[in-house]
Design a protein around this motif. Structure first.
Motif, PDB file in Angstrom:
ATOM      1  N   ASN A  41      35.414  39.552  27.663  1.00 39.98           N
ATOM      2  CA  ASN A  41      35.376  38.459  28.629  1.00 39.98           C
ATOM      3  C   ASN A  41      35.317  39.008  30.055  1.00 39.98           C
ATOM      4  O   ASN A  41      34.709  38.403  30.929  1.00 39.98           O
ATOM      5  CB  ASN A  41      36.593  37.555  28.464  1.00 39.98           C
ATOM      6  N   TRP A  42      35.928  40.150  30.276  1.00 40.70           N
ATOM      7  CA  TRP A  42      35.825  40.824  31.577  1.00 40.70           C
ATOM      8  C   TRP A  42      34.372  41.205  31.835  1.00 40.70           C
ATOM      9  O   TRP A  42      33.846  41.010  32.929  1.00 40.70           O
ATOM     10  CB  TRP A  42      36.734  42.048  31.586  1.00 40.70           C
ATOM     11  N   VAL A  43      33.710  41.737  30.786  1.00 37.90           N
ATOM     12  CA  VAL A  43      32.304  42.121  30.949  1.00 37.90           C
ATOM     13  C   VAL A  43      31.463  40.884  31.278  1.00 37.90           C
ATOM     14  O   VAL A  43      30.638  40.894  32.195  1.00 37.90           O
ATOM     15  CB  VAL A  43      31.796  42.816  29.668  1.00 37.90           C
ATOM     16  N   ILE A  44      31.713  39.794  30.538  1.00 39.76           N
ATOM     17  CA  ILE A  44      30.974  38.559  30.816  1.00 39.76           C
ATOM     18  C   ILE A  44      31.229  38.109  32.252  1.00 39.76           C
ATOM     19  O   ILE A  44      30.316  37.721  32.976  1.00 39.76           O
ATOM     20  CB  ILE A  44      31.379  37.444  29.818  1.00 39.76           C
ATOM     21  N   GLY A  45      32.479  38.195  32.673  1.00 42.21           N
ATOM     22  CA  GLY A  45      32.818  37.789  34.032  1.00 42.21           C
ATOM     23  C   GLY A  45      32.102  38.626  35.080  1.00 42.21           C
ATOM     24  O   GLY A  45      31.602  38.106  36.075  1.00 42.21           O
ATOM     25  N   CYS A  46      32.036  39.952  34.841  1.00 39.80           N
ATOM     26  CA  CYS A  46      31.333  40.816  35.792  1.00 39.80           C
ATOM     27  C   CYS A  46      29.854  40.439  35.875  1.00 39.80           C
ATOM     28  O   CYS A  46      29.277  40.378  36.964  1.00 39.80           O
ATOM     29  CB  CYS A  46      31.456  42.280  35.377  1.00 39.80           C
ATOM     30  N   ILE A  47      29.261  40.168  34.712  1.00 39.34           N
ATOM     31  CA  ILE A  47      27.838  39.797  34.721  1.00 39.34           C
ATOM     32  C   ILE A  47      27.665  38.462  35.451  1.00 39.34           C
ATOM     33  O   ILE A  47      26.734  38.274  36.237  1.00 39.34           O
ATOM     34  CB  ILE A  47      27.288  39.723  33.278  1.00 39.34           C
ATOM     35  N   LEU A  48      28.601  37.532  35.197  1.00 38.16           N
ATOM     36  CA  LEU A  48      28.550  36.238  35.900  1.00 38.16           C
ATOM     37  C   LEU A  48      28.598  36.448  37.407  1.00 38.16           C
ATOM     38  O   LEU A  48      27.823  35.849  38.166  1.00 38.16           O
ATOM     39  CB  LEU A  48      29.734  35.373  35.488  1.00 38.16           C
ATOM     40  N   MET A  64      27.766  39.089  39.115  1.00 39.60           N
ATOM     41  CA  MET A  64      26.543  39.728  39.611  1.00 39.60           C
ATOM     42  C   MET A  64      25.399  38.713  39.664  1.00 39.60           C
ATOM     43  O   MET A  64      24.641  38.655  40.629  1.00 39.60           O
ATOM     44  CB  MET A  64      26.179  40.903  38.717  1.00 39.60           C
ATOM     45  N   LEU A  65      25.298  37.888  38.599  1.00 40.55           N
ATOM     46  CA  LEU A  65      24.232  36.872  38.597  1.00 40.55           C
ATOM     47  C   LEU A  65      24.460  35.848  39.707  1.00 40.55           C
ATOM     48  O   LEU A  65      23.507  35.336  40.291  1.00 40.55           O
ATOM     49  CB  LEU A  65      24.183  36.169  37.244  1.00 40.55           C
ATOM     50  N   ALA A  66      25.734  35.581  40.002  1.00 43.47           N
ATOM     51  CA  ALA A  66      26.026  34.588  41.048  1.00 43.47           C
ATOM     52  C   ALA A  66      25.472  35.049  42.389  1.00 43.47           C
ATOM     53  O   ALA A  66      24.933  34.243  43.152  1.00 43.47           O
ATOM     54  CB  ALA A  66      27.528  34.354  41.144  1.00 43.47           C
TER      55      ALA A  66
END
Lengths: 267, 595
Positions: free
Chosen positions: B162-169, B171-173
């Protein structure tokens, strides 16, 4: 003669003579009064007075004959002034930038002007007598009412915004130099700055931006200065830096405050 | 909360109680009827019931993610409104709208439609400003949420994914934000796109092909605005919402973490159920976030595109900056020295641009994504963690986080070097050199300071547990001695100070086996032992029950038991300082003993 002499004690005579005297004085004043626009080109007296003022106040840096002075290490104390024109003198002294209070990176605008307009025009006449240069503009040259703000905006963005910022709020140059804010600067000063190119500013002569273009730019600046901000407080018109700072400090601060309040509510 | 068991002692007390039937009003029956109808056809009741009974712990910092979520929703809502009028086209038109200073000026349809939204569409300007402020608040809140998760160790197993998903979120933001910033085709956004094109071109080997591919030819071309529009309103929002849903589902499945406290263990979640408490709180908080953003939008101007004027590749304005979330990349670009550009084999390699503008974002997010796995490996930690760390209890992690943030903020402030120069009357060259220099020492300094503060706080916690709270009561004994009475902490206060697991650096085993043959993976183990030593060498471990017991009865700790200390009070201290310090001076006995 007798008819005139007989009327000399007429009750209206006093009023008539007073009107006549006012009319004559006014006309004479209008005919002979020094016009600011032509002050620099006026007679030899002006030039002599101007030279005295120059030698007393400016020659330390610019040299006794305005030939400029070098400091010996490759830098100059003050540039040669032959050919800068009356307009440059009017701008530098009229905004208080000269005489320089102390050596610095850049001459700054001062609130207190040390010389009277007459003295400034005398120095201007002296400098103008050295070599031809731009004359002091007349009020019709820089009247914002005769400019087109939309065209001025386009000219401003191409020629001025890279240093003075899109809204004329000013910007940084290298090594502590800066382009000052143009908000609240008198139209005459803006015009003279364009013609003479003070400090780091390039000269925008009449083939580069014609006089109408200069008036358009002045009209644009006037519009920016006078128009209300439709979106609310403008945070200094400095672009995304102040917006980001506001979002972090106030936006996040307020929302965290609300979150803490909510977090305490059920505890 | 844990499920109820049938044999609770309290049940006996309720044996005789008559069951209370819930009062059913007509309206309630109607709602029940509709719900039943839906449940018959979808079987949704089970899932809804599960969700409504879900328990969430209470802490303000757990709501930072909510701020991000609600800002995103505000962005979506206001964005839909803007799409009704925005024309994503570079087609040239002459402006004849109601904004006088641009009358008769040539511009793109995109810019014209943005002017129309701002001046000719009812409510358009405030919605545009809501959209932009919400975008800034989204990225701000995402960052703050990320800080919270990092510093409390909420990324540990089982939440690394979930941390990885959050980081990608995150970056995409920022990419999504940049796309939106570039759409109105005003002078600032065009300048940003011009810069972006330069960044692409600076990519070694593929640069110019990449730029031509993205812009469909030389800059600016007519393709970029429609393309950015598809990316901004379709592609990225779809990915963002998809990943965000996964993010939330994982939170629900893995349950929320909680801070350590009495009754809060690794196996439970203490808090309130969604229905009704969190439904009300979170629902209310949505309106608070929406309200605050709307207030900001109504009062404070953001991105005055009419002031910037239409884009044209020749002008540029002083104070051209990206929105704050792109600031760190822009700042890195500004402070990268120019000598990094050189010619090799007849080709120019613009590392002065590529390093900061292209390299930094992937490096930053790469490090962030890798961190949980690296820390887990160093610790050799395979257990699940549902209790959060207090930041002071993991000094090296906290200090590393602060050092990383220092890097980040140096880069970000460097992007405002011209604004700092003009507002503080300083030389932009000096400011740039200052930022360059700070990169080399400030993060290390901040690491050291943060670690020392954490260790001191931990020692203070130990001290508090062992010696109790200073009551302020000065007791004079019969023979004239003075001492301050220390009150023992109650167990509820003590528990958060002593609950964490003690930590020790991994001891390096011999690199060779019994036969003197080099062990497989010994080099890796050596590295790991070194890192472990770096992390835990000076760890301050929590007070053990034995230490606490010793503090109560052992010599020198009578203060807690209100016994007058017999040997500690020197006569010279009694008159001036009443011997309070003497009681405290023995804290070194409980310092780290892990060396």
């Amino acid at each position: 003669m007798t008819a005139l002499a007989a009327k000399r004690r007429h009750p209206a005579a006093f009023a008539f003579l007073l009107l006549l005297a006012l009319l004559v004085t006014g006309t004479a004043y209008a005919a002979f009064a020094p016009r600011p626009a032509q002050a620099a080109t006026l007679g030899a007296d002006q030039v002599v007075e101007g030279k005295k003022l120059f030698q007393a106040n400016c020659s330390t840096c610019h040299g006794l004959n305005a030939e400029g002075k070098s400091l010996g290490d490759g830098t100059e104390a003050g540039p040669a002034l032959a050919g800068v024109g009356a307009s440059a003198v009017d701008f530098q002294m009229g905004t208080g930038r000269m005489p320089l209070a102390a050596p610095g990176i850049q001459a700054q605008r001062q609130q207190k002007i040390l010389f009277t307009p007459e003295q400034i025009s005398q120095v201007a006449a002296y400098i103008a007598s050295l070599a031809p240069g731009p004359a002091v503009p007349t009020s019709s040259d820089y009247d914002p009412a005769t400019g087109n703000a939309a065209k001025g905006g386009a000219l401003f963005r191409v020629n001025c915004a890279m240093c003075h910022n899109f809204a004329g709020s000013g910007g940084a140059l290298t090594r502590g130099k800066y382009a000052p804010s143009l908000m609240g600067v008198a139209p005459k000063d803006v015009y003279e700055a364009m013609v003479t190119g003070p400090q780091s500013m390039p000269v925008f002569n009449d083939t580069n931006i014609d006089p109408q273009g200069k008036r358009d730019i002045i009209a644009f600046l006037q519009t920016v200065h006078d128009s209300p901000t439709p979106g609310g407080m403008k945070l200094g018109a400095l672009g995304p830096v102040s917006e980001g700072l506001f979002a972090w400090i106030f936006g996040l601060g307020i929302l965290i405050g609300c979150a803490m309040w909510l977090g305490q509510k059920s505890a | 909360m844990s499920a109820s068991t049938s044999s609770r002692p309290a049940d006996a007390l309720r044996d005789g109680d008559s069951k209370h039937a819930a009062p059913t009003s007509k309206a309630a029956q109607k709602v029940g009827g509709v719900a039943g109808w839906i449940d018959d056809r979808t079987g949704a009741a089970g899932g809804v019931n599960y969700l409504l009974k879900k328990v969430f712990p209470d802490h303000w910092s757990f709501m930072l993610g909510e701020i991000a979520m609600y800002s995103m929703i505000v962005c979506l809502l206001s964005g839909v409104f803007l799409t009704f009028w925005f024309v994503p086209s570079a087609g040239e038109v002459v402006y004849h709208g109601s904004f006088a200073p641009l009358q008769g000026v040539k511009m793109s349809e995109a810019y014209q439609s943005t002017l129309d939204i701002s001046f000719d569409i009812r409510g358009g300007l405030v919605i545009r400003q809501i959209h932009h402020w919400a975008a800034l608040m989204f990225t701000v809140a995402v960052s703050a949420h990320m800080f919270r998760v990092f510093f409390t160790g909420a990324f540990r197993k089982p939440r690394e994914l979930n941390w990885v998903i959050g980081c990608i979120l995150s970056m995409l933001a920022i990419v999504e934000g940049f796309a939106g910033y570039s759409l109105p085709d005003d002078l600032l956004s065009g300048t940003g796109l011009r810069a972006a094109e330069g960044f692409m071109q600076s990519a070694p080997v593929v640069g110019s092909y990449l730029a031509y591919l993205v812009f469909d030819g030389p800059f600016p071309g007519e393709a970029i605005i429609p393309r950015l529009y598809s990316v901004h309103v379709l592609l990225l929002p779809a990915i963002l919402i998809g990943l965000f849903t996964a993010h939330i589902v994982l939170v629900a499945v893995q349950k929320h973490t909680q801070f350590p406290g009495p009754g809060k263990t690794n196996d439970n979640v203490v808090g309130y159920p969604v229905m009704p408490v969190y439904a009300a709180k979170a629902g209310g908080f949505f309106f608070i976030v929406f309200g605050v953003i709307s207030l900001m939008a109504a009062l404070i101007q953001i991105n005055p595109i009419w002031g910037y004027g239409p884009y044209d590749p020749s002008p540029v304005t002083a104070g051209s900056q990206p929105d704050w979330y792109m600031g760190f990349a822009d700042g890195a670009l500004r402070i990268t020295p120019n000598w990094l550009e050189f010619t090799a084999l007849g080709y120019t390699v613009s590392l002065n641009i590529a390093l900061g503008a292209l390299g930094l974002i992937p490096v930053f997010y790469g490090v962030a994504i890798a961190y949980p796995f690296v820390e887990g490996w160093i610790k050799g930690d395979k257990g699940e963690h549902h209790l959060l760390d207090r930041p002071r209890n993991v000094p090296v992690r906290t200090a590393l986080g602060v050092a990383a943030l220092t890097y980040y903020f140096i880069f970000m402030f460097a992007a405002g070097n011209d604004i700092i120069a003009i507002k503080l009357g300083m030389s932009i060259n000096d400011i740039t050199h200052f930022f360059q220099a700070t990169l080399f020492f400030l993060p290390m300094l901040m690491f050291w300071i943060t670690k020392r503060i954490c260790l001191s706080l931990q020692r203070h916690d130990r001290d508090l547990v062992l010696h109790g709270r200073e009551s302020g009561t000065i007791i004079r004994t019969a023979d004239g001695k003075f001492f301050e009475r220390h009150e023992d902490l109650d167990p509820y206060t003590r528990w958060p100070l002593v609950q964490q697991d003690p930590v020790h650096p991994i001891q390096l085993e011999s690199g060779v086996d019994a036969n003197g043959v080099a062990r497989k993976g010994a080099r890796k183990e050596r590295l790991r032992a070194k890192l472990s030593n770096f992390y835990f060498r000076d760890a301050v471990n929590p007070v053990t029950p034995a230490e606490l017991a010793a503090a109560h009865v052992g010599p020198g700790h009578e203060a807690i038991d209100a016994e007058p200390p017999t040997h500690e009070i020197e006569p010279d201290k009694v008159d001036g300082r009443m011997g309070i310090d003497a009681v405290h001076d023995d804290s070194h006995e409980f310092g780290s003993s892990t060396h």
